[in-house]
Design a protein around this motif. Structure first.
Motif, PDB file in Angstrom:
ATOM      1  N   PRO A  58     -23.366  -8.691  -4.576  1.00  0.00           N
ATOM      2  CA  PRO A  58     -23.744  -8.500  -3.165  1.00  0.00           C
ATOM      3  C   PRO A  58     -22.663  -7.860  -2.309  1.00  0.00           C
ATOM      4  N   PHE A  59     -21.480  -7.608  -2.886  1.00  0.00           N
ATOM      5  CA  PHE A  59     -20.373  -7.100  -2.089  1.00  0.00           C
ATOM      6  C   PHE A  59     -20.243  -5.586  -2.229  1.00  0.00           C
ATOM      7  N   PRO A  60     -20.252  -4.859  -1.114  1.00  0.00           N
ATOM      8  CA  PRO A  60     -20.189  -3.390  -1.163  1.00  0.00           C
ATOM      9  C   PRO A  60     -18.935  -2.882  -1.872  1.00  0.00           C
ATOM     10  N   TYR A  61     -19.123  -1.736  -2.524  1.00  0.00           N
ATOM     11  CA  TYR A  61     -18.047  -0.966  -3.164  1.00  0.00           C
ATOM     12  C   TYR A  61     -17.553  -1.567  -4.482  1.00  0.00           C
ATOM     13  N   GLN A 126      -9.099   2.177   5.319  1.00  0.00           N
ATOM     14  CA  GLN A 126      -8.425   1.291   4.372  1.00  0.00           C
ATOM     15  C   GLN A 126      -9.224   1.090   3.084  1.00  0.00           C
ATOM     16  N   VAL A 127     -10.479   0.661   3.233  1.00  0.00           N
ATOM     17  CA  VAL A 127     -11.261   0.300   2.044  1.00  0.00           C
ATOM     18  C   VAL A 127     -11.656   1.530   1.233  1.00  0.00           C
ATOM     19  N   ILE A 128     -12.166   2.584   1.911  1.00  0.00           N
ATOM     20  CA  ILE A 128     -12.668   3.754   1.185  1.00  0.00           C
ATOM     21  C   ILE A 128     -11.556   4.758   0.888  1.00  0.00           C
ATOM     22  N   GLN A 129     -10.837   5.213   1.926  1.00  0.00           N
ATOM     23  CA  GLN A 129      -9.850   6.267   1.683  1.00  0.00           C
ATOM     24  C   GLN A 129      -8.633   5.757   0.902  1.00  0.00           C
ATOM     25  N   ASN A 130      -8.122   4.578   1.265  1.00  0.00           N
ATOM     26  CA  ASN A 130      -6.905   4.073   0.624  1.00  0.00           C
ATOM     27  C   ASN A 130      -7.165   3.038  -0.469  1.00  0.00           C
ATOM     28  N   ASN A 131      -8.436   2.644  -0.642  1.00  0.00           N
ATOM     29  CA  ASN A 131      -8.802   1.635  -1.645  1.00  0.00           C
ATOM     30  C   ASN A 131      -7.893   0.408  -1.543  1.00  0.00           C
ATOM     31  N   SER A 132      -7.789  -0.134  -0.330  1.00  0.00           N
ATOM     32  CA  SER A 132      -6.880  -1.257  -0.074  1.00  0.00           C
ATOM     33  C   SER A 132      -7.249  -2.510  -0.856  1.00  0.00           C
ATOM     34  N   LEU A 133      -8.517  -2.639  -1.248  1.00  0.00           N
ATOM     35  CA  LEU A 133      -8.947  -3.797  -2.029  1.00  0.00           C
ATOM     36  C   LEU A 133      -8.744  -3.596  -3.523  1.00  0.00           C
ATOM     37  N   ASN A 134      -8.210  -2.404  -3.896  1.00  0.00           N
ATOM     38  CA  ASN A 134      -7.895  -2.102  -5.299  1.00  0.00           C
ATOM     39  C   ASN A 134      -9.113  -2.273  -6.205  1.00  0.00           C
ATOM     40  N   LEU A 135     -10.242  -1.707  -5.772  1.00  0.00           N
ATOM     41  CA  LEU A 135     -11.492  -1.839  -6.526  1.00  0.00           C
ATOM     42  C   LEU A 135     -11.510  -0.877  -7.710  1.00  0.00           C
ATOM     43  N   GLU A 180      -8.820  -7.662   6.215  1.00  0.00           N
ATOM     44  CA  GLU A 180      -7.572  -6.913   6.357  1.00  0.00           C
ATOM     45  C   GLU A 180      -6.452  -7.650   5.606  1.00  0.00           C
ATOM     46  N   GLY A 181      -5.801  -6.945   4.705  1.00  0.00           N
ATOM     47  CA  GLY A 181      -4.736  -7.540   3.904  1.00  0.00           C
ATOM     48  C   GLY A 181      -5.228  -8.357   2.733  1.00  0.00           C
ATOM     49  N   ALA A 182      -6.556  -8.435   2.539  1.00  0.00           N
ATOM     50  CA  ALA A 182      -7.108  -9.234   1.442  1.00  0.00           C
ATOM     51  C   ALA A 182      -6.884  -8.553   0.095  1.00  0.00           C
ATOM     52  N   THR A 183      -6.879  -9.357  -0.957  1.00  0.00           N
ATOM     53  CA  THR A 183      -6.744  -8.838  -2.323  1.00  0.00           C
ATOM     54  C   THR A 183      -8.125  -8.700  -2.948  1.00  0.00           C
ATOM     55  N   LYS A 184      -8.152  -8.036  -4.084  1.00  0.00           N
ATOM     56  CA  LYS A 184      -9.406  -7.880  -4.826  1.00  0.00           C
ATOM     57  C   LYS A 184      -9.947  -9.252  -5.235  1.00  0.00           C
ATOM     58  N   ASP A 185      -9.061 -10.162  -5.670  1.00  0.00           N
ATOM     59  CA  ASP A 185      -9.505 -11.488  -6.105  1.00  0.00           C
ATOM     60  C   ASP A 185     -10.167 -12.251  -4.954  1.00  0.00           C
ATOM     61  N   TYR A 187     -11.718 -10.927  -2.370  1.00  0.00           N
ATOM     62  CA  TYR A 187     -12.997 -10.271  -2.059  1.00  0.00           C
ATOM     63  C   TYR A 187     -14.058 -10.628  -3.094  1.00  0.00           C
ATOM     64  N   VAL A 188     -13.662 -10.646  -4.363  1.00  0.00           N
ATOM     65  CA  VAL A 188     -14.627 -10.874  -5.445  1.00  0.00           C
ATOM     66  C   VAL A 188     -14.946 -12.352  -5.602  1.00  0.00           C
ATOM     67  N   LEU A 189     -13.932 -13.226  -5.429  1.00  0.00           N
ATOM     68  CA  LEU A 189     -14.113 -14.635  -5.772  1.00  0.00           C
ATOM     69  C   LEU A 189     -14.265 -15.565  -4.569  1.00  0.00           C
ATOM     70  N   ASP A 190     -13.514 -15.311  -3.502  1.00  0.00           N
ATOM     71  CA  ASP A 190     -13.447 -16.282  -2.412  1.00  0.00           C
ATOM     72  C   ASP A 190     -14.239 -15.897  -1.165  1.00  0.00           C
ATOM     73  N   PHE A 191     -14.644 -14.628  -1.063  1.00  0.00           N
ATOM     74  CA  PHE A 191     -15.332 -14.167   0.140  1.00  0.00           C
ATOM     75  C   PHE A 191     -16.637 -14.921   0.363  1.00  0.00           C
ATOM     76  N   THR A 192     -17.300 -15.326  -0.714  1.00  0.00           N
ATOM     77  CA  THR A 192     -18.584 -16.040  -0.584  1.00  0.00           C
ATOM     78  C   THR A 192     -18.422 -17.412   0.062  1.00  0.00           C
ATOM     79  N   LYS A 193     -17.229 -18.001  -0.066  1.00  0.00           N
ATOM     80  CA  LYS A 193     -17.038 -19.358   0.463  1.00  0.00           C
ATOM     81  C   LYS A 193     -17.100 -19.372   1.991  1.00  0.00           C
ATOM     82  N   ASP A 194     -16.475 -18.403   2.617  1.00  0.00           N
ATOM     83  CA  ASP A 194     -16.546 -18.256   4.075  1.00  0.00           C
ATOM     84  C   ASP A 194     -17.167 -16.898   4.384  1.00  0.00           C
ATOM     85  N   PHE A 195     -18.409 -16.751   3.934  1.00  0.00           N
ATOM     86  CA  PHE A 195     -19.059 -15.448   3.946  1.00  0.00           C
ATOM     87  C   PHE A 195     -19.367 -14.993   5.371  1.00  0.00           C
TER      88      PHE A 195
END
Length: 643
Positions: A58-61, A126-135, A180-185, A187-195
């Motif tokens: 369910p998470f974009p990108y 950040q997310v698209i141009q710089n891939n800050s989430l390291n996807l 902002e400043g979040a890691t891939k882990d 976004y993938v694992l913990d974002f759902t907890k405080d969605f």
């Protein structure tokens, strides 16, 4: 107890009044019911089933398969929806390269924070141009520059001018204050907890994303479902089991209608479009390519499996010529074309003479003079000198070269029709060196004059190689293409079904005739393909900047100029036929017939969301007080009594 007549009459009167009141109450209820309107109410759950090989994310990108992108669209909003209409933003441009994005209206994240231009800038920069989430699978970076130019505006500049740039603004916007400043882990694992998302829809804790995903619609006012659940199955047998059993199935996604008596089918066109890529380096006759392309298209349309999987809707800019040939005439055309190629190859080995002289040296002894000449001079270079040089022309007259200086390594010899040593077609000149010890044949020069006298060619059709990837749909299409070609091509047709690494190697070798492949067709501008020299990106190897430019011009031009551009474009296309776009991949969306959903193009997620609003599972009748009146009730009583 003694009952008087007076008491009895009183009892009868009260009984009649009681019955009359009950009757009036019933009639009033019936009257109110007639004035009532059925009103939808929230129901428990809407169940959709799909055969899916991938996990829905369910998470974009992170994942870009169809179902993941659909679920993402239910949870996150974009600047433009997939119908190109403003959603969170207004997007303007004068040149399709530089865009101004303005936040519109009061829109909020699910935690109450307002959606601002900071969120747009964060997502794009950040997310698209710089891939800050390291996807792992980031969106290709097509941006040149992005900047926030005011509290509510972001300026986006692309590297290239193309209509495809509009598609960029359909990317979902993410919350800066959470990510902002979040890691891939995280976004993938913990974002759902405080969605936190930008629609009224929530992810239900019952979701495991492997077998099911449950979306909570309780807070969505415009929908009449409490929950929307995707059930993921591995194959059609499992899906068929649920369709024929007692399990609730409201919607399912597949290619064929497995229960036509209950479900209505809507075609969904996917972004992937399949195509035939002709290797233009082979210089195949365009008539042959047009004939085979039309034959392949016709054959594939008749395949029942493929007709459920593909929409044969072509590509509007390119017009494939129709060729009226039977199989025998086609084979004759192929052999005739091969004969012409053999002649051309033979002619290419000859040294063409366009001037009034040519230079001869050992090893270069075949020449072609295409036009009539009064006189041609041969300037010869020898490896060693002789006392005399003779020339025997056309196995006839012998000429002693009087201008030859003994033992020099240079000679000169004149050819002319009037000298009778030059004739139309083939001429041979034996160059003979003479010394006191005897004569020696130095070389034989062949000169074709005005016409080439071709040798007899052993014409045989070369192997025809079709390359395609070894996955289900590519294999199905590729296997059918090979079978169709084997029925008409006069030589051997070889199908190479390979994995991606070998696919790349074959394309880089450029040793193939036809590639059955696919391109992502989310955008309309495919001009980039004909600018690339990379065979994997451009399997046709057709690189033509003018052709690419015309595609761009057509997409951007006003209607009154399109006809001229279209003609210029197809003049180039029909001479080369580098690619034949034929098939959009499609699947079926099957909805229970009892739900009165509108006939829309459900290829668009926006329309699918509209369909959900129209699915009403339960209704109750609610009186409309405004429509009731005493006079109306009296009229109703009169009508009832008269009946």
């Amino acid at each position: 107890m003694h009952i008087t007549w007076k008491d009895f009459k009183r009892y009868i009167l009260f009984s009649l009044i009681f019955v009359w009141v009950i009757l009036l109450a019933h009639l009033f209820y019936v009257y109110l019911e007639k004035q009532s309107t059925p009103v939808p109410v929230k129901w428990w759950i809407l169940l959709e089933w799909a055969v899916v090989s991938n996990i829905i994310n369910p998470f974009p990108y992170i994942a870009n398969n169809y179902y993941s992108k659909y679920v993402q669209s239910l949870l996150f909003r974009s600047c433009l929806n997939d119908l190109w209409k403003p959603d969170l933003c207004e997007v303007k441009t004068d040149d399709r390269k530089t865009f101004i994005v303005s936040i519109t209206g009061d829109n909020y994240w699910s935690d109450g924070r307002k959606i601002t231009a900071d969120d747009v800038y964060f997502t794009y920069f950040q997310v698209i141009q710089n891939n800050s989430l390291n996807l792992d699978n980031p969106i290709p970076n097509t941006l040149e520059k992005i900047e926030k130019i005011s509290p509510n505006q972001v300026k986006v500049v692309f590297k290239d001018t193309t209509v495809n740039n509009w598609s960029f603004f359909k990317n979902p916007i993410l919350p800066k204050h959470i990510l902002e400043g979040a890691t891939k882990d995280f976004y993938v694992l913990d974002f759902t907890k405080d969605f936190v998302n930008s629609t009224c829809v929530k992810i239900d804790p019952a979701s495991d994303f492997k077998t099911k995903i449950v979306l909570d619609y309780k807070n969505c006012k415009d929908y009449y479902i409490d929950k929307y659940q995707f059930n993921l199955v591995k194959n059609t047998k499992e899906l068929q089991k649920y369709l024929t059993g007692s399990t609730q199935v409201d919607i399912y996604n597949w290619y064929e209608n497995l229960s036509p008596e209950k479900f209505k089918k809507f075609d969904i066109l996917l972004d992937t479009r399949y195509a035939l890529f002709w290797n233009t380096l082979k210089q195949t006759n365009p008539t042959i390519k047009a004939y085979l392309s039309n034959l392949i298209l016709s054959g594939l349309k008749q395949d029942l499996v493929l007709s459920n999987r593909l929409a044969f809707n072509g590509y509007g800019l390119f017009v494939l010529p129709k060729v009226n040939l039977n199989k025998q005439k086609f084979k004759q055309l192929v052999l005739k074309d091969l004969f012409k190629k053999a002649q051309q190859n033979y002619a290419n080995q000859l040294i063409q003479v366009d001037k009034d002289y040519f230079n001869y040296k050992s090893g270069a002894n075949q020449f072609y003079i295409p036009t009539k000449k009064d006189k041609i001079l041969i300037y010869g270079s020898l490896l060693t000198g002789y006392e005399k040089i003779w020339v025997v022309a056309n196995s006839g007259n012998t000429y002693i070269l009087k201008t030859y200086i003994p033992y020099s390594k240079q000679f000169k010899y004149a050819l002319s029709e009037k000298f009778k040593n030059l004739r139309t077609w083939k001429n041979t000149y034996k160059i003979i060196g003479f010394e006191w010890t005897g004569s020696q044949l130095i070389d034989t020069i062949t000169v074709f004059y005005k016409k080439i006298d071709y040798p007899k060619f052993d014409i045989k059709a070369p192997d025809f190689t079709v390359v395609y990837l070894d996955n289900w749909l590519n294999s199905l299409i590729g296997d059918q293409v090979v079978k169709i070609l084997q029925q008409v091509y006069p030589g051997n047709v070889e199908g190479k079904k390979v994995w991606f690494k070998e696919y790349q190697e074959i394309l880089n070798s450029k040793k193939y005739d036809l590639v059955v492949g696919n391109v992502n067709f989310a955008g309309k501008d495919i001009s980039y393909m004909f600018l690339s020299k990379d065979p994997v990106s451009n399997p046709s190897n057709f690189v033509n900047p003018n052709f690419a430019s015309l595609i761009k011009q057509d997409l951007l031009a006003p209607v009154n100029l399109k006809k001229k551009i279209f003609a210029q474009l197809n003049e180039i296309y029909q001479k080369a036929i580098p690619v034949v776009f034929i098939w959009n991949e499609k699947m079926g969306l099957f909805v229970q017939k009892k739900y009165n959903v509108p006939n829309l193009d459900y290829s668009y997620f926006t329309n699918r969301k509209e369909m959900l609003k129209n699915i009403i599972l339960t209704k109750i009748k609610k009186p409309v007080v405004e429509n009731a009146s005493l006079k109306g009730f009296v009229d109703f009583l009169k009508e009832s009594i008269s009946k």
